[in-house]
Design a protein around this motif. Structure first.
Motif, PDB file in Angstrom:
ATOM      1  N   LYS A   1       0.820  -1.210   0.000  1.00 61.00           N
ATOM      2  CA  LYS A   1       0.000   0.000   0.000  1.00 61.00           C
ATOM      3  C   LYS A   1       0.855   1.262   0.000  1.00 61.00           C
ATOM      4  N   ILE A   2       1.995   1.209  -0.718  1.00 54.72           N
ATOM      5  CA  ILE A   2       2.861   2.386  -0.743  1.00 54.72           C
ATOM      6  C   ILE A   2       2.127   3.566  -1.361  1.00 54.72           C
ATOM      7  N   THR A   3       2.447   4.752  -0.877  1.00 53.30           N
ATOM      8  CA  THR A   3       1.832   5.958  -1.414  1.00 53.30           C
ATOM      9  C   THR A   3       2.832   6.786  -2.208  1.00 53.30           C
ATOM     10  N   ALA A   4       4.131   6.497  -2.052  1.00 53.20           N
ATOM     11  CA  ALA A   4       5.141   7.294  -2.749  1.00 53.20           C
ATOM     12  C   ALA A   4       6.375   6.472  -3.079  1.00 53.20           C
ATOM     13  N   ILE A   5       6.910   6.726  -4.256  1.00 53.94           N
ATOM     14  CA  ILE A   5       8.259   6.294  -4.596  1.00 53.94           C
ATOM     15  C   ILE A   5       9.079   7.561  -4.408  1.00 53.94           C
ATOM     16  N   GLN A   6       9.932   7.586  -3.418  1.00 57.79           N
ATOM     17  CA  GLN A   6      10.604   8.806  -2.990  1.00 57.79           C
ATOM     18  C   GLN A   6      11.494   9.418  -4.066  1.00 57.79           C
ATOM     19  N   ASN A   7      11.734  10.728  -3.938  1.00 58.27           N
ATOM     20  CA  ASN A   7      12.674  11.422  -4.801  1.00 58.27           C
ATOM     21  C   ASN A   7      14.067  10.870  -4.584  1.00 58.27           C
ATOM     22  N   ALA A   8      14.873  10.857  -5.636  1.00 56.93           N
ATOM     23  CA  ALA A   8      16.260  10.424  -5.524  1.00 56.93           C
ATOM     24  C   ALA A   8      17.032  11.431  -4.685  1.00 56.93           C
ATOM     25  N   THR A   9      18.065  10.946  -4.006  1.00 55.90           N
ATOM     26  CA  THR A   9      18.875  11.829  -3.171  1.00 55.90           C
ATOM     27  C   THR A   9      19.829  12.672  -4.010  1.00 55.90           C
ATOM     28  N   ASP A  10      20.194  12.191  -5.204  1.00 59.46           N
ATOM     29  CA  ASP A  10      20.992  12.959  -6.158  1.00 59.46           C
ATOM     30  C   ASP A  10      20.771  12.380  -7.548  1.00 59.46           C
ATOM     31  N   SER A  11      21.386  12.975  -8.549  1.00 60.68           N
ATOM     32  CA  SER A  11      21.122  12.557  -9.928  1.00 60.68           C
ATOM     33  C   SER A  11      21.752  11.214 -10.288  1.00 60.68           C
TER      34      SER A  11
ATOM     35  N   GLY B   1      18.071   6.632  -7.868  1.00 62.67           N
ATOM     36  CA  GLY B   1      16.680   6.545  -8.307  1.00 62.67           C
ATOM     37  C   GLY B   1      16.207   5.135  -8.024  1.00 62.67           C
ATOM     38  N   CYS B   2      15.021   4.974  -7.548  1.00 60.62           N
ATOM     39  CA  CYS B   2      14.520   3.695  -7.066  1.00 60.62           C
ATOM     40  C   CYS B   2      14.748   2.536  -8.032  1.00 60.62           C
ATOM     41  N   PHE B   3      14.331   2.684  -9.280  1.00 65.62           N
ATOM     42  CA  PHE B   3      14.501   1.618 -10.271  1.00 65.62           C
ATOM     43  C   PHE B   3      15.395   2.089 -11.420  1.00 65.62           C
ATOM     44  N   ARG B   4      16.209   3.067 -11.178  1.00 67.87           N
ATOM     45  CA  ARG B   4      17.048   3.697 -12.205  1.00 67.87           C
ATOM     46  C   ARG B   4      17.894   2.670 -12.959  1.00 67.87           C
ATOM     47  N   ASN B   5      17.850   2.796 -14.292  1.00 67.62           N
ATOM     48  CA  ASN B   5      18.672   1.991 -15.199  1.00 67.62           C
ATOM     49  C   ASN B   5      18.485   0.487 -15.080  1.00 67.62           C
ATOM     50  N   GLN B   6      17.311   0.057 -14.664  1.00 67.11           N
ATOM     51  CA  GLN B   6      17.004  -1.379 -14.662  1.00 67.11           C
ATOM     52  C   GLN B   6      16.615  -1.752 -16.093  1.00 67.11           C
ATOM     53  N   LYS B   7      17.597  -2.031 -16.913  1.00 63.31           N
ATOM     54  CA  LYS B   7      17.402  -2.252 -18.357  1.00 63.31           C
ATOM     55  C   LYS B   7      16.555  -3.483 -18.679  1.00 63.31           C
ATOM     56  N   SER B   8      16.440  -4.424 -17.758  1.00 60.82           N
ATOM     57  CA  SER B   8      15.645  -5.630 -18.018  1.00 60.82           C
ATOM     58  C   SER B   8      14.184  -5.473 -17.587  1.00 60.82           C
TER      59      SER B   8
ATOM     60  N   SER C   1      11.569  11.803  -8.348  1.00 64.74           N
ATOM     61  CA  SER C   1      12.565  12.085  -9.375  1.00 64.74           C
ATOM     62  C   SER C   1      13.470  10.876  -9.605  1.00 64.74           C
ATOM     63  N   TYR C   2      13.794  10.642 -10.865  1.00 62.45           N
ATOM     64  CA  TYR C   2      14.675   9.568 -11.325  1.00 62.45           C
ATOM     65  C   TYR C   2      14.167   8.166 -11.003  1.00 62.45           C
ATOM     66  N   ALA C   3      12.924   8.000 -10.600  1.00 58.33           N
ATOM     67  CA  ALA C   3      12.393   6.700 -10.174  1.00 58.33           C
ATOM     68  C   ALA C   3      12.574   5.610 -11.224  1.00 58.33           C
TER      69      ALA C   3
ATOM     70  N   SER D   1      10.937  15.164 -11.351  1.00 57.71           N
ATOM     71  CA  SER D   1      11.872  15.447 -12.442  1.00 57.71           C
ATOM     72  C   SER D   1      12.607  14.185 -12.876  1.00 57.71           C
ATOM     73  N   PHE D   2      12.752  14.008 -14.169  1.00 56.39           N
ATOM     74  CA  PHE D   2      13.462  12.881 -14.777  1.00 56.39           C
ATOM     75  C   PHE D   2      12.866  11.518 -14.404  1.00 56.39           C
ATOM     76  N   ALA D   3      11.667  11.467 -13.861  1.00 54.38           N
ATOM     77  CA  ALA D   3      11.076  10.208 -13.380  1.00 54.38           C
ATOM     78  C   ALA D   3      11.033   9.126 -14.453  1.00 54.38           C
ATOM     79  N   PHE D   4      10.695   9.490 -15.681  1.00 49.13           N
ATOM     80  CA  PHE D   4      10.618   8.526 -16.782  1.00 49.13           C
ATOM     81  C   PHE D   4      11.522   8.936 -17.951  1.00 49.13           C
ATOM     82  N   ALA D   5      12.519   9.748 -17.688  1.00 50.89           N
ATOM     83  CA  ALA D   5      13.446  10.153 -18.740  1.00 50.89           C
ATOM     84  C   ALA D   5      14.214   8.934 -19.239  1.00 50.89           C
ATOM     85  N   LEU D   6      14.400   8.860 -20.550  1.00 49.31           N
ATOM     86  CA  LEU D   6      15.115   7.748 -21.184  1.00 49.31           C
ATOM     87  C   LEU D   6      14.503   6.400 -20.820  1.00 49.31           C
TER      88      LEU D   6
END
Length: 186
Positions: A16-26, A29-36, A51-53, A74-79
């Motif tokens: 029942k999560i309500t938030a995927i938190q903002n990244a601490t820096d660029s 990100g929670c699932f950042r660059n999980q290419k698979s 951000s950056y999730a 910001s950048f949540a779904f970038a690339l």
């Protein structure tokens, strides 16, 4: 944040999560660059995607966006994203460069009123080369380069009072219908 999780194929049963938190820096990100990562079943309790999730999750082809989402950072779904339709019934806050160079196919946010300005010459939807349709009836200002190099085609209906320079550069719009409130075109 930012660590490869083997061959993560999907995300589901996040409780029942309500938030995927903002990244601490660029670099995080929670699932950042999980290419698979190919799918995400997000819970109906989720209100905020930080951000950056999902930055760089370029094979993410199936995502359910629950109507509970009100904020995308910001950048949540970038690339990220691979030919995905994005519909946000209750989205009211969108971070800068949120969908930059993403594979989104359509974007609908009927309650969204503000699109953030360009940041470092990058815009929210810049170079979303698969983006063909948008539904943003309450947005009053389309900033500089917002939809540059997208694939929006056909007739576009806007209620904006301001359209920035190069906002739709590189698209295939054949007809632009604006409300009587349009005051400025950059």
């Amino acid at each position: 944040y930012g660590t490869k999780i083997g061959s993560l194929l999907g995300i589901e049963n996040l409780g029942k999560i309500t938030a995927i938190q903002n990244a601490t820096d660029s670099n995080t990100g929670c699932f950042r660059n999980q290419k698979s990562l190919t799918y995400a079943k997000l819970p109906n309790t989720l209100k905020s995607i930080g951000s950056y999730a999902f930055y760089g999750c370029s094979t993410l082809a199936s995502v359910n966006f629950p109507s509970s989402i009100t904020t995308i950072g910001s950048f949540a779904f970038a690339l990220a994203l691979d030919d995905v339709d994005c519909s946000f019934d209750n989205l009211t806050s969108l971070g800068s460069v949120a969908f930059y160079k993403s594979g989104l196919r359509s974007f609908s946010a009927p309650l969204l009123e503000t699109i953030p300005a360009t940041s470092n010459n990058l815009s929210v939807f810049y170079n979303c080369t698969k983006l063909k349709t948008i539904n943003i009836p309450n947005v009053k200002s389309i900033p500089y380069k917002t939809f540059e190099n997208c694939a929006i085609e056909g007739q576009l209906n806007l209620n904006a009072t301001s359209i920035g320079f190069a906002a739709f550069k590189g698209n295939k719009i054949t007809s632009l219908v604006c409300s009587e409130g349009l005051e400025t075109i950059g």
